[in-house]
Design an enzyme around this catalytic site. Sequence first.
Site, PDB file in Angstrom:
ATOM      1  N   GLU A  50     -21.865  21.228  10.678  1.00 29.93           N
ATOM      2  CA  GLU A  50     -21.019  22.054  10.145  1.00 29.93           C
ATOM      3  C   GLU A  50     -20.633  23.180  10.993  1.00 29.93           C
ATOM      4  O   GLU A  50     -21.610  23.818  11.489  1.00 29.93           O
ATOM      5  CB  GLU A  50     -21.386  22.429   8.564  1.00 29.93           C
ATOM      6  CG  GLU A  50     -20.359  23.166   7.851  1.00 29.93           C
ATOM      7  CD  GLU A  50     -20.505  23.316   6.453  1.00 29.93           C
ATOM      8  OE1 GLU A  50     -21.562  23.004   5.800  1.00 29.93           O
ATOM      9  OE2 GLU A  50     -19.479  23.629   5.741  1.00 29.93           O
ATOM     10  N   ASN A 195     -15.143  17.341  -0.025  1.00 34.61           N
ATOM     11  CA  ASN A 195     -16.464  17.688  -0.015  1.00 34.61           C
ATOM     12  C   ASN A 195     -16.566  18.509  -1.228  1.00 34.61           C
ATOM     13  O   ASN A 195     -15.974  19.391  -1.438  1.00 34.61           O
ATOM     14  CB  ASN A 195     -16.652  18.911   1.064  1.00 34.61           C
ATOM     15  CG  ASN A 195     -18.157  19.214   1.300  1.00 34.61           C
ATOM     16  OD1 ASN A 195     -19.370  18.701   1.274  1.00 34.61           O
ATOM     17  ND2 ASN A 195     -18.602  20.482   0.753  1.00 34.61           N
ATOM     18  N   GLU A 196     -17.640  18.165  -2.049  1.00 35.29           N
ATOM     19  CA  GLU A 196     -17.991  19.002  -3.129  1.00 35.29           C
ATOM     20  C   GLU A 196     -16.920  19.438  -4.044  1.00 35.29           C
ATOM     21  O   GLU A 196     -16.913  20.465  -4.289  1.00 35.29           O
ATOM     22  CB  GLU A 196     -19.044  19.729  -2.963  1.00 35.29           C
ATOM     23  CG  GLU A 196     -20.251  19.291  -2.169  1.00 35.29           C
ATOM     24  CD  GLU A 196     -21.557  20.419  -2.102  1.00 35.29           C
ATOM     25  OE1 GLU A 196     -21.354  21.893  -2.218  1.00 35.29           O
ATOM     26  OE2 GLU A 196     -22.546  20.087  -1.590  1.00 35.29           O
ATOM     27  N   TYR A 266     -30.167  18.892  -2.971  1.00 37.32           N
ATOM     28  CA  TYR A 266     -30.882  19.611  -2.441  1.00 37.32           C
ATOM     29  C   TYR A 266     -32.110  20.016  -3.388  1.00 37.32           C
ATOM     30  O   TYR A 266     -31.604  20.213  -4.604  1.00 37.32           O
ATOM     31  CB  TYR A 266     -30.093  21.019  -1.994  1.00 37.32           C
ATOM     32  CG  TYR A 266     -29.070  20.764  -0.897  1.00 37.32           C
ATOM     33  CD1 TYR A 266     -29.683  20.934   0.444  1.00 37.32           C
ATOM     34  CD2 TYR A 266     -27.740  20.606  -1.061  1.00 37.32           C
ATOM     35  CE1 TYR A 266     -28.666  20.733   1.342  1.00 37.32           C
ATOM     36  CE2 TYR A 266     -26.756  20.775  -0.209  1.00 37.32           C
ATOM     37  CZ  TYR A 266     -27.353  20.453   1.247  1.00 37.32           C
ATOM     38  OH  TYR A 266     -26.130  20.667   2.047  1.00 37.32           O
ATOM     39  N   GLU A 314     -25.672  14.562   1.697  1.00 32.84           N
ATOM     40  CA  GLU A 314     -26.199  15.731   2.100  1.00 32.84           C
ATOM     41  C   GLU A 314     -27.573  15.880   1.054  1.00 32.84           C
ATOM     42  O   GLU A 314     -27.246  15.705   0.204  1.00 32.84           O
ATOM     43  CB  GLU A 314     -25.383  16.995   1.679  1.00 32.84           C
ATOM     44  CG  GLU A 314     -24.187  17.519   2.546  1.00 32.84           C
ATOM     45  CD  GLU A 314     -23.456  18.787   2.327  1.00 32.84           C
ATOM     46  OE1 GLU A 314     -24.028  19.749   1.780  1.00 32.84           O
ATOM     47  OE2 GLU A 314     -22.333  18.766   2.427  1.00 32.84           O
TER      48      GLU A 314
HETATM   49  O1  AHR Z   1     -24.922  22.295   3.855  1.00 30.06           O
HETATM   50  C1  AHR Z   1     -24.658  23.490   3.317  1.00 30.06           C
HETATM   51  C2  AHR Z   1     -23.613  23.382   2.331  1.00 30.06           C
HETATM   52  O2  AHR Z   1     -24.296  22.726   1.176  1.00 30.06           O
HETATM   53  C3  AHR Z   1     -22.353  22.581   2.555  1.00 30.06           C
HETATM   54  O3  AHR Z   1     -21.352  23.244   3.379  1.00 30.06           O
HETATM   55  C4  AHR Z   1     -21.966  22.116   1.166  1.00 30.06           C
HETATM   56  O4  AHR Z   1     -21.255  21.105   1.224  1.00 30.06           O
HETATM   57  C5  AHR Z   1     -23.326  22.086   0.404  1.00 30.06           C
HETATM   58  O5  AHR Z   1     -23.163  23.036  -0.779  1.00 30.06           O
END
Ligand code: AHR
Length: 511
Positions: A50, A195-196, A266, A314
């Site tokens: 990114e 994205n998201e 995450y 991700e």
């Molecule tokens: O990977 C870091 C960030 O985490 C990304 O930009 C986003 O998609 C996610 O929230």
Amino acid sequence: MNSRFFWVPLLVFAGFVRKPEAQPLHAQISIDLDRYTGSIDSLIYGNFTEHLGRCIYGGIYDPGSPQSDRFGFRKDVEQAVKDLHVSIIRWPGGNFSSDYHWMDGIGPVAERPKRRDLAWGGIEPNLVGTDEFLQWAARSGVQPYICVNMGTGTLDEAKYWVEYCNGAPGTYYADLRVKNGHPEPYHVRIWGLGNEIDGQWQMGHKDAADYGKFALEAAKLMKWQDTSIRLVASGSSNWGADWMGWNRTVLEYLYPYVDYLSLHYYTGKTGKDHYQFMSSIDDLDRKIKITAGLIQETRMKYHVMHPIYIALDEYNVWYRAFNAQHLEEHYNLEDALVIAEYLNCIIRNAAVVKMANMAQLVNVIAPMMITGDSLWKQTIFFPFQLFATYCHGRSIDAELEAPDHLLPDGKNLPLLDISAVRDDGTHTVALNVVNRSADSSIQTQIRWFGAVLGGPGTAYTVNGKELSDENSLRSRKVGIHTDPVAFSGNSLTYTFPAHSFTMIRIPLVGK
Ligand code: AHR
């Protein structure tokens, strides 16, 4: 005084008498070599770059460095990408993609606009754009995966980006690519529809229905531009109460055109003890299974003939370094074990998870770091490398009986976490085992059923002295240790050391 007792305290003081090791715990694993649970798509060994911190600028692209090639891209990063066996790389974001206008990043570099980066702060110089990224991907031996702007972007931008990348010469944007020095289409196969978009932190955040309607129109135009492309819908990243509702609604709108639904996941240790942290991937496992069910629901309801898979596009451990630290997380052994658990989970769900992208590649929550002119490998590099090198073919069924650890919420966490793979291409089987115990080794009786094991086998172990062990430019405390494995017939007793990841890989001789 008996002289024997006189000597004991002295010896202990001098470090000659070791504390006796705790008795090893015991476990059993049975693997049915003919019971396939899913074919493994090599796209599960993907990654992500990114425009954020030092990932692109000062990471893959660093024109001032003696490590860089004539294009300004670092050769050491390219080599590490190859060593890591990365299959596909997502670009240009992430949150960045939701305000990225791709035409800013093509044509003569001197004429490209500088823009404020509203996702992460700072200025985007647009030195690396579509042509630079796609040519770097080709040199690095990875498939590119482009995420389009569904935040502040337009339908035309999405449609014409596909034409620019994949169109045969003879139309305006394809000819622009030719003019910019690339006559051949790039044939970018995988495209993300934003994205998201479920997160209020996202530029252009929408509710599920608004996203579904907009992304459906973009998807139609993109696929009409190039019918061979595969599309990824923006699924859950915001794990609030209605994450299932988001996925269901998005699928209802997009099922005719999408091939994947994305999940972002995450995890971190904040507020958790070691075992709670090690249990976080069980939650991901449940979310994958629920999402697979939602996909089946939609496919059944609308008689959808084409498959729709999950793209975990991700994932990583991320809990220490946020914006102020430019997301430069320093990983330890404990984090590497969680990454091995992620990969075990992905392998176990190989029938439905057909793409996964560790976030991100270099410097930013990454397996590799750049310090000055040197590249060094974080702890999480090594489990990824082992899986991506050796775990291809098919996921197979493995049964586990292992001692548990009682979590504060009353759940029992098995101290081992496993997955198994049979690769008929290389005629090997691999068993992947994380020993989650912080202090006990686990002696494990392993039995394979259904095919004959040959020899010799190899155990690859990722471990260190302490769970907190980190690597740095100057010291590598965590790496891969290789040992031969002796076994008799189709069984083996192996002792998995405390806080370790082990891959046992054995050739097959046939039925
Ligand atoms: O990977 C870091 C960030 O985490 C990304 O930009 C986003 O998609 C996610 O929230």
